[in-house]
Design a protein around this motif. Structure first.
Motif, PDB file in Angstrom:
ATOM      1  N   LEU A 176      19.132  -1.335   9.657  1.00  0.00           N
ATOM      2  CA  LEU A 176      19.808  -1.115  10.759  1.00  0.00           C
ATOM      3  C   LEU A 176      20.043   0.345  11.295  1.00  0.00           C
ATOM      4  O   LEU A 176      20.518   0.599  12.402  1.00  0.00           O
ATOM      5  N   HIS A 177      19.735   1.240  10.238  1.00  0.00           N
ATOM      6  CA  HIS A 177      20.125   2.590  10.339  1.00  0.00           C
ATOM      7  C   HIS A 177      18.620   3.554  10.417  1.00  0.00           C
ATOM      8  O   HIS A 177      18.752   4.550   9.505  1.00  0.00           O
ATOM      9  N   PRO A 178      17.771   3.484  11.199  1.00  0.00           N
ATOM     10  CA  PRO A 178      16.503   4.224  11.171  1.00  0.00           C
ATOM     11  C   PRO A 178      16.723   5.386  11.442  1.00  0.00           C
ATOM     12  O   PRO A 178      17.745   5.906  12.453  1.00  0.00           O
ATOM     13  N   SER A 179      15.904   6.626  11.056  1.00  0.00           N
ATOM     14  CA  SER A 179      15.979   7.893  11.495  1.00  0.00           C
ATOM     15  C   SER A 179      15.623   7.893  13.314  1.00  0.00           C
ATOM     16  O   SER A 179      14.840   6.758  13.606  1.00  0.00           O
ATOM     17  N   PRO A 180      15.949   8.851  13.896  1.00  0.00           N
ATOM     18  CA  PRO A 180      15.520   8.896  15.467  1.00  0.00           C
ATOM     19  C   PRO A 180      13.775   8.609  15.243  1.00  0.00           C
ATOM     20  O   PRO A 180      13.205   8.209  16.416  1.00  0.00           O
ATOM     21  N   GLN A 181      13.240   9.398  14.495  1.00  0.00           N
ATOM     22  CA  GLN A 181      11.657   9.321  14.280  1.00  0.00           C
ATOM     23  C   GLN A 181      11.105   8.055  14.045  1.00  0.00           C
ATOM     24  O   GLN A 181      10.264   7.406  14.743  1.00  0.00           O
ATOM     25  N   VAL A 182      12.037   7.273  13.075  1.00  0.00           N
ATOM     26  CA  VAL A 182      11.554   5.803  12.849  1.00  0.00           C
ATOM     27  C   VAL A 182      11.830   4.906  14.003  1.00  0.00           C
ATOM     28  O   VAL A 182      11.011   3.906  14.317  1.00  0.00           O
ATOM     29  N   GLN A 183      12.810   5.268  14.635  1.00  0.00           N
ATOM     30  CA  GLN A 183      13.427   4.289  15.754  1.00  0.00           C
ATOM     31  C   GLN A 183      12.261   4.518  16.939  1.00  0.00           C
ATOM     32  O   GLN A 183      12.010   3.386  17.576  1.00  0.00           O
ATOM     33  N   ARG A 184      11.809   5.628  17.053  1.00  0.00           N
ATOM     34  CA  ARG A 184      10.583   5.645  18.148  1.00  0.00           C
ATOM     35  C   ARG A 184       9.540   4.834  17.781  1.00  0.00           C
ATOM     36  O   ARG A 184       8.803   4.193  18.481  1.00  0.00           O
ATOM     37  N   HIS A 208       0.897  -1.240   0.045  1.00  0.00           N
ATOM     38  CA  HIS A 208      -0.058   0.175   0.010  1.00  0.00           C
ATOM     39  C   HIS A 208       0.795   1.262   0.039  1.00  0.00           C
ATOM     40  O   HIS A 208       1.849   1.159   0.544  1.00  0.00           O
ATOM     41  N   TRP A 209       0.518   2.054  -0.635  1.00  0.00           N
ATOM     42  CA  TRP A 209       1.459   3.540  -0.902  1.00  0.00           C
ATOM     43  C   TRP A 209       1.639   4.129   0.535  1.00  0.00           C
ATOM     44  O   TRP A 209       2.901   4.435   0.655  1.00  0.00           O
ATOM     45  N   ILE A 210       0.894   4.111   1.433  1.00  0.00           N
ATOM     46  CA  ILE A 210       1.460   4.588   2.854  1.00  0.00           C
ATOM     47  C   ILE A 210       2.504   3.758   3.338  1.00  0.00           C
ATOM     48  O   ILE A 210       3.547   4.583   3.996  1.00  0.00           O
ATOM     49  N   ASN A 211       2.532   2.624   3.215  1.00  0.00           N
ATOM     50  CA  ASN A 211       3.324   1.689   3.809  1.00  0.00           C
ATOM     51  C   ASN A 211       4.846   1.881   3.103  1.00  0.00           C
ATOM     52  O   ASN A 211       5.810   1.938   3.645  1.00  0.00           O
ATOM     53  N   ARG A 212       4.708   2.015   1.790  1.00  0.00           N
ATOM     54  CA  ARG A 212       5.821   2.162   1.112  1.00  0.00           C
ATOM     55  C   ARG A 212       6.521   3.664   1.191  1.00  0.00           C
ATOM     56  O   ARG A 212       7.810   3.884   1.245  1.00  0.00           O
ATOM     57  N   LEU A 213       5.741   4.582   1.661  1.00  0.00           N
ATOM     58  CA  LEU A 213       6.294   5.766   1.971  1.00  0.00           C
ATOM     59  C   LEU A 213       7.179   5.865   3.124  1.00  0.00           C
ATOM     60  O   LEU A 213       8.056   6.448   3.303  1.00  0.00           O
ATOM     61  N   MET A 214       6.451   4.962   4.176  1.00  0.00           N
ATOM     62  CA  MET A 214       7.356   4.792   5.381  1.00  0.00           C
ATOM     63  C   MET A 214       8.524   4.142   5.167  1.00  0.00           C
ATOM     64  O   MET A 214       9.771   4.563   5.710  1.00  0.00           O
ATOM     65  N   LEU A 215       8.672   3.207   4.161  1.00  0.00           N
ATOM     66  CA  LEU A 215       9.907   2.580   4.047  1.00  0.00           C
ATOM     67  C   LEU A 215      10.720   3.381   3.234  1.00  0.00           C
ATOM     68  O   LEU A 215      11.963   3.533   3.238  1.00  0.00           O
ATOM     69  N   LYS A 216      10.229   4.081   2.293  1.00  0.00           N
ATOM     70  CA  LYS A 216      11.340   5.173   1.385  1.00  0.00           C
ATOM     71  C   LYS A 216      11.772   6.028   2.270  1.00  0.00           C
ATOM     72  O   LYS A 216      13.048   6.377   2.021  1.00  0.00           O
ATOM     73  N   ASN A 217      11.157   6.596   3.340  1.00  0.00           N
ATOM     74  CA  ASN A 217      11.887   7.638   4.254  1.00  0.00           C
ATOM     75  C   ASN A 217      12.270   6.879   5.651  1.00  0.00           C
ATOM     76  O   ASN A 217      12.407   7.734   6.619  1.00  0.00           O
ATOM     77  N   TYR A 218      12.812   5.338   5.466  1.00  0.00           N
ATOM     78  CA  TYR A 218      12.889   5.015   6.711  1.00  0.00           C
ATOM     79  C   TYR A 218      14.118   5.595   7.523  1.00  0.00           C
ATOM     80  O   TYR A 218      14.306   5.661   8.757  1.00  0.00           O
ATOM     81  N   GLN A 219      15.193   6.081   6.754  1.00  0.00           N
ATOM     82  CA  GLN A 219      16.478   6.706   7.315  1.00  0.00           C
ATOM     83  C   GLN A 219      16.494   7.981   7.496  1.00  0.00           C
ATOM     84  O   GLN A 219      17.438   8.525   8.391  1.00  0.00           O
ATOM     85  N   ARG A 220      15.673   8.686   6.621  1.00  0.00           N
ATOM     86  CA  ARG A 220      15.682  10.244   6.961  1.00  0.00           C
ATOM     87  C   ARG A 220      14.258  10.794   7.831  1.00  0.00           C
ATOM     88  O   ARG A 220      14.519  12.212   8.113  1.00  0.00           O
ATOM     89  N   GLY A 221      13.372  10.029   7.803  1.00  0.00           N
ATOM     90  CA  GLY A 221      12.490  10.617   8.646  1.00  0.00           C
ATOM     91  C   GLY A 221      11.063  11.130   7.988  1.00  0.00           C
ATOM     92  O   GLY A 221      11.315  11.098   6.598  1.00  0.00           O
TER      93      GLY A 221
END
Length: 464
Positions: A159-167, A69-82
């Motif tokens: 292994l390298h999520p943004s701080p936002q994703v880490q939360r 789903h597009w929103i899930n892909r959005l989360m993955l696309k920005n996984y490292q930059r938030g």
């Protein structure tokens, strides 16, 4: 939370069911064990997913839960930059919607146990967070069993999520809410300990309880043949072979290259088309192997066939493979290697799980050079057909599969040399050796990977 019993209603949650991916295969196997071994009626098993390969009264489909789903892909696309504020708003809205879908499913079905597959993996971001928030808000009913196929703790790309994703990962991927976790290999518990210890602050005692409430349950195999010899006389397998030869125009394609069925090595890549499966290395192996065929060998060419589908895990990999194949053709101008994809014939009646039997009948081999697998469902399917695989020693293979004594040819590094290729050719030149290895592998599968072997552990996980 009421205590589940064999009469309990069971819910199953995943991105998709009824397809050829490893998780869908495991879901089908678990259902079989629940019905046959645990005597749970099929009418008491309910499914909630984002996409389904088949329908039924007990299957509830909501596209928002699909990993593509597009929103899930959005989360993955920005996984490292938030995420931007606008993206965060859309993500929170999607999580709330998914949470309501889950709550409605539980209310409608009145399940006592929910088996959630891969809510430990960011590929299921929205569903995982929604499920965690459901338990955070509505308490601890039904019993939450997490089937841990894979996670953000096991893949380099996560292994390298943004701080936002880490939360987000700490809050709900999977978060501190599972009552029981099923791991599919023996390495996963050790790898996840530090994550679980971090969750102590959110739910005191969670790690201590989980120490006693987790279990390793290997993937299992459908054992459809009793012996490798029976392949040759099995009328259903003969029918599948005929369909394969006609549907994919095999004889015509071979004839165009000056080949025939008798002098062609049929090599099966029985996986989906994603980068971590190392299909490009398998192609390199086929070209290098074909160059090693001597005048005394019966083989003159190789037909390399990829049975899985393209575009999963957010990757478009097939185009790269075609480009790499063309580059190999230039490097090996005299090589006779043919590349085919099963998905290029959408009208074929041959199911994904049947291709290993077809290639075993044709005297072929399989490649399995994956750099990372949760376990290796497709490898088990290859072995269950009596087909001999060439396997890269990925971590779960080394820790859980290789020690059991399967007869396969193993590769420890992504490097081809004469010694390795000669070992493969030696195996190819002896049909009796291939048959002996195949029979040996069937024996090991029956002992360690039949569906019956997981019934006791599954009962413990379900709490019944």
């Amino acid at each position: 939370m009421s205590t589940p019993t064999i009469k309990s209603k069971i819910g199953v949650l995943h991105s998709q069911i009824g397809f050829d991916d490893g998780v869908s295969i495991v879901i089908r196997q678990i259902e079989e064990v629940m019905i046959r071994q645990l005597k749970i009626p099929a009418s008491k098993i309910f499914y909630l997913c984002g996409r389904a390969g088949n329908g039924g009264a007990n299957i509830f489909v909501h596209p928002q839960l699909w990993h593509q789903h597009w929103i899930n892909r959005l989360m993955l696309k920005n996984y490292q930059r938030g995420y931007t504020d606008k993206q965060k708003f859309l993500i929170e809205k999607a999580i709330k919607r998914a949470q309501n879908i889950i709550a409605k499913f539980i209310q409608q079905t009145q399940i006592q146990v929910l088996i959630a597959h891969n809510t430990s993996h960011p590929v299921n971001f929205i569903t995982s967070l929604a499920l965690a928030r459901y338990y955070q808000k509505d308490g601890f009913t039904p019993r939450y069993v997490l089937w841990w196929h894979d996670s953000h703790l096991e893949r380099e790309r996560f292994l390298h999520p943004s701080p936002q994703v880490q939360r987000y990962l700490l809050a709900g991927v999977p978060g501190p809410y599972p009552d029981f976790i099923v791991f599919i290999n023996s390495l996963q518990w050790e790898r996840s300990k530090s994550y679980f210890k971090t969750l102590e602050k959110r739910r005191p005692g969670f790690y201590r309880r989980l120490q006693h409430n987790h279990q390793v349950i290997y993937n299992t195999a459908d054992l459809e043949i009793n012996s490798v010899k029976s392949l040759i006389t099995n009328p259903e397998i003969k029918r599948l072979v005929r369909q394969f030869l006609i549907g994919y125009r095999i004889k015509e394609r071979l004839r165009e290259r000056g080949l025939n069925i008798g002098n062609t090595l049929f090599c099966l890549q029985h996986t989906r088309i994603v980068p971590r499966k190392k299909i490009d290395f398998a192609l390199q192996f086929c070209f290098a192997l074909q160059q090693k065929f001597s005048s005394s060998s019966r083989f003159r060419g190789v037909l390399f066939f990829v049975s899985g589908y393209n575009g999963d895990e957010g990757e478009e990999h097939k185009k790269h493979l075609w480009e790499y194949f063309q580059k190999l053709q230039q490097s090996y101008p005299n090589a006779k290697v043919i590349l085919l994809f099963a998905e290029d014939n959408p009208y074929s009646e041959i199911k994904f799980r049947h291709f290993p039997f077809v290639f075993a009948y044709l005297g072929g081999i399989a490649t399995y050079f994956s750099e990372m697998e949760g376990f290796g469902n497709n490898l088990l399917e290859v072995l269950a057909a009596g087909l001999i695989p060439i396997v890269y020693q990925y971590p779960a293979f080394k820790s859980d599969i290789a020690p059991l004594g399967f007869k396969v040819i193993e590769l420890s590094r992504y490097k081809l040399n004469d010694n390795f290729l000669n070992r493969v050719i030696y195996l190819l030149n002896s049909s009796s050796l291939r048959q002996s290895w195949g029979q040996h592998n069937l024996k090991i599968l029956r002992r360690y990977f039949s569906h019956q072997t997981i019934a006791t552990k599954l009962k413990l996980a379900l709490g019944i």
